[in-house]
Motif scaffolding. Structure first.
Motif, PDB file in Angstrom:
ATOM      1  N   ASP A 184      10.116   5.510 -11.772  1.00  0.00           N
ATOM      2  CA  ASP A 184       8.862   5.586 -11.002  1.00  0.00           C
ATOM      3  C   ASP A 184       7.647   5.674 -11.918  1.00  0.00           C
ATOM      4  OD1 ASP A 184      10.567   5.655  -8.876  1.00  0.00           O
ATOM      5  OD2 ASP A 184      10.045   7.683  -8.217  1.00  0.00           O
ATOM      6  N   MET A 185       7.731   6.532 -12.932  1.00  0.00           N
ATOM      7  CA  MET A 185       6.603   6.687 -13.851  1.00  0.00           C
ATOM      8  C   MET A 185       6.343   5.404 -14.630  1.00  0.00           C
ATOM      9  SD  MET A 185       6.792  10.597 -15.320  1.00  0.00           S
ATOM     10  CE  MET A 185       8.530  10.612 -15.760  1.00  0.00           C
ATOM     11  N   SER A 186       7.398   4.688 -14.963  1.00  0.00           N
ATOM     12  CA  SER A 186       7.238   3.425 -15.693  1.00  0.00           C
ATOM     13  C   SER A 186       6.534   2.388 -14.833  1.00  0.00           C
ATOM     14  CB  SER A 186       8.610   2.902 -16.132  1.00  0.00           C
ATOM     15  OG  SER A 186       9.236   3.803 -17.025  1.00  0.00           O
ATOM     16  N   ILE A 187       6.895   2.326 -13.541  1.00  0.00           N
ATOM     17  CA  ILE A 187       6.217   1.404 -12.618  1.00  0.00           C
ATOM     18  C   ILE A 187       4.753   1.793 -12.483  1.00  0.00           C
ATOM     19  CG2 ILE A 187       6.094   0.571 -10.231  1.00  0.00           C
ATOM     20  CD1 ILE A 187       9.120   1.076 -10.032  1.00  0.00           C
ATOM     21  N   ALA A 188       4.486   3.104 -12.354  1.00  0.00           N
ATOM     22  CA  ALA A 188       3.108   3.582 -12.213  1.00  0.00           C
ATOM     23  C   ALA A 188       2.293   3.260 -13.458  1.00  0.00           C
ATOM     24  CB  ALA A 188       3.099   5.088 -11.961  1.00  0.00           C
ATOM     25  N   LEU A 189       2.889   3.441 -14.625  1.00  0.00           N
ATOM     26  CA  LEU A 189       2.188   3.162 -15.875  1.00  0.00           C
ATOM     27  C   LEU A 189       1.860   1.673 -15.994  1.00  0.00           C
ATOM     28  CD1 LEU A 189       1.148   4.383 -18.506  1.00  0.00           C
ATOM     29  CD2 LEU A 189       3.417   3.994 -19.500  1.00  0.00           C
ATOM     30  N   GLU A 190       2.801   0.843 -15.605  1.00  0.00           N
ATOM     31  CA  GLU A 190       2.578  -0.599 -15.646  1.00  0.00           C
ATOM     32  C   GLU A 190       1.458  -1.006 -14.689  1.00  0.00           C
ATOM     33  OE1 GLU A 190       5.059  -4.683 -14.566  1.00  0.00           O
ATOM     34  OE2 GLU A 190       6.158  -2.879 -15.145  1.00  0.00           O
ATOM     35  N   SER A 191       1.478  -0.442 -13.480  1.00  0.00           N
ATOM     36  CA  SER A 191       0.436  -0.752 -12.495  1.00  0.00           C
ATOM     37  C   SER A 191      -0.926  -0.263 -12.968  1.00  0.00           C
ATOM     38  CB  SER A 191       0.780  -0.124 -11.145  1.00  0.00           C
ATOM     39  OG  SER A 191       1.939  -0.704 -10.587  1.00  0.00           O
ATOM     40  N   ALA A 192      -0.959   0.931 -13.569  1.00  0.00           N
ATOM     41  CA  ALA A 192      -2.218   1.486 -14.071  1.00  0.00           C
ATOM     42  C   ALA A 192      -2.799   0.609 -15.179  1.00  0.00           C
ATOM     43  CB  ALA A 192      -2.001   2.908 -14.570  1.00  0.00           C
TER      44      ALA A 192
ATOM     45  N   CYS B  33       0.738   7.058  -6.691  1.00  0.00           N
ATOM     46  CA  CYS B  33      -0.252   8.145  -6.813  1.00  0.00           C
ATOM     47  C   CYS B  33       0.458   9.493  -6.760  1.00  0.00           C
ATOM     48  CB  CYS B  33      -1.275   8.070  -5.682  1.00  0.00           C
ATOM     49  SG  CYS B  33      -2.391   6.653  -5.735  1.00  0.00           S
ATOM     50  N   ASN B  34       1.414   9.614  -5.848  1.00  0.00           N
ATOM     51  CA  ASN B  34       2.191  10.838  -5.693  1.00  0.00           C
ATOM     52  C   ASN B  34       2.937  11.175  -6.987  1.00  0.00           C
ATOM     53  OD1 ASN B  34       3.572  12.770  -3.527  1.00  0.00           O
ATOM     54  ND2 ASN B  34       5.223  11.936  -4.762  1.00  0.00           N
ATOM     55  N   GLN B  35       3.584  10.174  -7.568  1.00  0.00           N
ATOM     56  CA  GLN B  35       4.365  10.410  -8.776  1.00  0.00           C
ATOM     57  C   GLN B  35       3.484  10.746  -9.978  1.00  0.00           C
ATOM     58  OE1 GLN B  35       6.687  10.901  -6.881  1.00  0.00           O
ATOM     59  NE2 GLN B  35       8.390   9.872  -7.906  1.00  0.00           N
TER      60      GLN B  35
ATOM     61  N   SER C 242       0.818  -1.217   0.000  1.00  0.00           N
ATOM     62  CA  SER C 242       0.000   0.000   0.000  1.00  0.00           C
ATOM     63  C   SER C 242       0.851   1.267   0.000  1.00  0.00           C
ATOM     64  CB  SER C 242      -0.934   0.015   1.216  1.00  0.00           C
ATOM     65  OG  SER C 242      -1.834  -1.066   1.171  1.00  0.00           O
ATOM     66  N   GLY C 243       2.004   1.194   0.657  1.00  0.00           N
ATOM     67  CA  GLY C 243       2.903   2.347   0.637  1.00  0.00           C
ATOM     68  C   GLY C 243       3.373   2.631  -0.782  1.00  0.00           C
ATOM     69  N   GLN C 244       3.724   1.566  -1.500  1.00  0.00           N
ATOM     70  CA  GLN C 244       4.175   1.739  -2.879  1.00  0.00           C
ATOM     71  C   GLN C 244       3.063   2.249  -3.785  1.00  0.00           C
ATOM     72  OE1 GLN C 244       7.169   1.803  -3.605  1.00  0.00           O
ATOM     73  NE2 GLN C 244       8.259   0.498  -2.163  1.00  0.00           N
ATOM     74  N   HIS C 245       1.858   1.725  -3.628  1.00  0.00           N
ATOM     75  CA  HIS C 245       0.735   2.230  -4.431  1.00  0.00           C
ATOM     76  C   HIS C 245       0.514   3.721  -4.168  1.00  0.00           C
ATOM     77  CE1 HIS C 245      -0.867  -1.184  -6.563  1.00  0.00           C
ATOM     78  NE2 HIS C 245      -0.985  -1.921  -5.473  1.00  0.00           N
ATOM     79  N   THR C 246       0.626   4.137  -2.894  1.00  0.00           N
ATOM     80  CA  THR C 246       0.430   5.544  -2.553  1.00  0.00           C
ATOM     81  C   THR C 246       1.508   6.414  -3.173  1.00  0.00           C
ATOM     82  OG1 THR C 246      -0.581   4.889  -0.452  1.00  0.00           O
ATOM     83  CG2 THR C 246       0.132   7.178  -0.642  1.00  0.00           C
ATOM     84  N   LYS C 247       2.765   5.933  -3.150  1.00  0.00           N
ATOM     85  CA  LYS C 247       3.848   6.700  -3.767  1.00  0.00           C
ATOM     86  C   LYS C 247       3.632   6.839  -5.268  1.00  0.00           C
ATOM     87  CE  LYS C 247       7.636   8.939  -4.410  1.00  0.00           C
ATOM     88  NZ  LYS C 247       8.993   8.461  -4.096  1.00  0.00           N
TER      89      LYS C 247
END
Length: 293
Positions: A245-253, A178-180, A171-176
């Motif tokens: 970070d953005m690449s991880i966020a894009l993959e998760s999204a 969101c931040n990014q 959950s901490g990583q998911h929140t970060k």
């Protein structure tokens, strides 16, 4: 007052952020063990009293709490798993805290493996850049068990001031992320505003006086825009790490079947800068993309 069962902290990774975070722990009276790939990066901490360890295994075997602040998910995998990794060498009932921005699924994997060996795990990525790390005012986003969070909260209090347990492991990583995602689009707006001010013949610093306290206000506008204006591109946070970070966020999204056009645009602009050799600059160097003729 340092709690006896948290008195020795192992810190893996002493880069731009990690060095300041470890330094704050030293200043607070904790015994700090350090390890990083390049020992020279830890010399300043060693001179202040930190104890160098030749491997993460040596460090984890002596620490009540092991904190990591490294670069990429692959680095996290490398230091946590395997015979010489943190998990297999950590003291039973000790605490391991990964503060790297990494993948939520990797945080869950660390938690499960640690739990099976009677080691307590938290994922706790941060926001606030080099400024927040130096001042001990980071935002810390935590995933894990409530009782584990409560036990190590005094350590988080040394490094940050906005500290929230967001939920279970990951959950901490998911929140970060969101931040990014929020920062990604905001950085485009900050750059466009500064370049617009310059082209309109305005003094961009005076413009900032007016707009930072209004509805346009943001951390990036207040802290990074002045650096853009004075052509200061030293990294408080590297472009290469923001791309990660953005690449991880894009993959998760994508895994959640979510559309992220703002994130995709920001990532593409930063990748364009990286291709031109700017990946070691701070994220404020994005303004160079908008200033090109």
């Amino acid at each position: 007052m340092v709690s006896e069962n948290l008195s020795t902290i192992g810190f893996v990774g002493t880069g731009v952020m990690g060095k300041s975070m470890a330094n704050n722990l030293l200043n607070e009276g904790y015994s700090v063990l350090v390890h990083t790939r390049t020992k020279a990066k830890a010399e300043e901490l060693i001179e202040k009293g930190a104890i160098w360890k030749d491997s993460v295994a040596d460090l984890a075997s002596e620490a009540n709490v092991t904190i990591s602040m490294v670069g990429y998910p692959s680095d996290v995998e490398e230091i946590y798993f395997g015979e010489k990794g943190i998990i297999k060498n950590a003291i039973a009932n000790s605490y391991i805290i990964d503060m790297t921005t990494s993948s939520p699924s990797l945080a869950e994997k660390i938690y499960e493996e640690a739990h099976s060996r009677h080691v307590h795990s938290l994922d706790a990525p941060v926001s606030g850049g080099d400024i927040g790390a130096k001042s001990g005012k980071l935002a810390i986003m935590v995933g894990g068990d409530p009782e584990v969070f409560d036990a190590v909260k005094p350590i988080f209090d040394v490094m940050g001031e906005n500290i929230v347990l967001q939920g279970n492991a990951g959950s901490g990583q998911h929140t970060k992320l969101c931040n990014q995602i929020a920062i990604a689009s905001n950085m485009i707006g900050v750059c466009e505003a500064i370049v617009y001010a310059e082209k309109a013949g305005l003094d961009p610093l005076k413009v900032l006086e007016s707009i930072t306290t209004g509805a346009a206000g943001s951390w990036s506008l207040s802290n990074l825009a002045p650096r853009m204006i004075r052509d200061d591109y030293d990294p408080g946070f590297y472009i290469k790490h923001f791309i990660k970070d953005m690449s991880i966020a894009l993959e998760s999204a994508k895994d959640m079947e979510m559309l992220t056009p703002g994130l995709e645009l920001s990532l593409s602009l930063y990748q364009s800068l990286a291709e031109k050799g700017e990946e070691e600059k701070g994220t404020q160097a994005l303004i160079k993309w908008f200033q090109q003729k």
